[in-house]
Each structure stands twice: as structure tokens, then as C-alpha cells.
Design a protein around this motif. Structure first.
Motif, short mmCIF file in Angstrom:
data_model
loop_
_atom_site.label_atom_id
_atom_site.label_comp_id
_atom_site.label_asym_id
_atom_site.label_seq_id
_atom_site.Cartn_x
_atom_site.Cartn_y
_atom_site.Cartn_z
N GLU A 1 73.73 87.89 -69.98
CA GLU A 1 74.11 89.03 -69.16
C GLU A 1 75.57 89.39 -69.41
O GLU A 1 76.39 88.53 -69.73
CB GLU A 1 73.94 88.73 -67.67
CG GLU A 1 72.53 88.39 -67.23
CD GLU A 1 72.37 86.93 -66.91
OE1 GLU A 1 71.49 86.60 -66.08
OE2 GLU A 1 73.10 86.12 -67.50
N CYS B 1 71.47 92.87 -70.28
CA CYS B 1 70.88 91.55 -70.53
C CYS B 1 70.20 91.61 -71.89
O CYS B 1 69.20 92.32 -72.06
CB CYS B 1 69.88 91.19 -69.45
SG CYS B 1 68.95 89.68 -69.78
N TRP C 1 65.97 92.00 -62.71
CA TRP C 1 67.24 91.53 -62.19
C TRP C 1 67.05 90.98 -60.78
O TRP C 1 66.33 91.57 -59.96
CB TRP C 1 68.25 92.67 -62.15
CG TRP C 1 68.69 93.14 -63.50
CD1 TRP C 1 68.15 94.16 -64.22
CD2 TRP C 1 69.74 92.60 -64.29
NE1 TRP C 1 68.81 94.29 -65.41
CE2 TRP C 1 69.80 93.34 -65.48
CE3 TRP C 1 70.66 91.56 -64.11
CZ2 TRP C 1 70.73 93.08 -66.48
CZ3 TRP C 1 71.58 91.29 -65.10
CH2 TRP C 1 71.61 92.04 -66.27
N CYS D 1 69.45 87.86 -64.84
CA CYS D 1 68.39 88.51 -65.60
C CYS D 1 67.22 87.53 -65.74
O CYS D 1 67.42 86.32 -65.91
CB CYS D 1 68.93 88.87 -66.98
SG CYS D 1 67.73 89.59 -68.11
#
Length: 115
Positions: free
Chosen positions: A6, A22, A36, A95
Motif C-alpha cells: 500500500e 495497493c 480496503w 489492502c
């Protein structure tokens, strides 16, 4: 093995914007669902937004209309555009990539929104 990295977190004033990225690297075939999540100290990790292999999106009620998730399949990258940020959006954002029989998490990126 897949690694998720990320980037894009930081400090922003309330009402401002940030864009998280990400990037997935490593070997994994197929288009996975990605999303997320965020977590604050002492609390469970919570869903922020997800996007599946067809591009269908899902958002937490608290971010609906302010955050937008998108993906670039060719780059194995998912983005989270965060607008109209509020102090309560302050958290570590993670992520996630998952599918049948596997789940991968990134290391997290801090987002801090000052009032």
C-alpha cells in the motif's frame, strides 16, 4: 506467494482528499476480489470498500458517496480515492486480496485526518 504494498497514506486536514494505492506482486493467476479495510487502536478491522472481478463495488455506509474504489487489472492494482475526509476516517488502512482458498493482506498505511 503474493505481496500487497500500500501507498498514499498521510496527514490531511478535514475536508481534504487522499488516494491510496495497493499493488500486488508475485504469482497468482486469475482476477481476485480486492478491497480496503481499516482499523483503529482497540477496535476490529472493518470493511471500507470492495471490488470484485466483475467490477462490482461495495461500500461501508460511513464512506458511501465520499470514497471510490477502482482497479487496474493489468497492473494488479487497486485504488481508494478518499474525498471529504473526516477526523473519524483516521485509521490504518489495509489492502486485501482474496479468493477461493486464499487471502492476502498488505502491511497497512496510516491515514490521519486533522480537525
Amino acid at each position: 506467494q503474493v505481496h500487497l504494498v500500500e501507498s498514499g497514506g498521510g496527514l490531511v486536514q478535514a475536508g481534504g482528499s487522499l488516494r491510496l494505492s495497493c499493488a500486488a506482486s508475485g504469482t497468482h493467476y486469475g482476477i481476485s476480489d480486492m478491497g480496503w479495510y481499516r482499523q483503529t487502536p482497540g477496535n476490529q478491522r472493518e470493511l471500507v470498500a470492495t471490488i470484485d472481478s466483475t467490477g462490482t463495488t461495495n461500500y461501508a455506509d460511513s464512506v458511501q458517496g465520499r470514497f471510490t474504489i477502482a482497479r487496474e487489472t493489468a497492473k494488479n492494482t487497486v485504488y481508494l480515492q478518499m474525498d471529504s475526509l473526516k477526523p473519524e476516517d483516521t485509521a490504518v488502512y489495509y489492502c486485501k486480496r482474496w479468493g477461493t482458498g486464499y487471502t492476502y493482506w498488505g502491511q497497512g498505511t496510516q491515514v490521519t485526518v486533522s480537525s
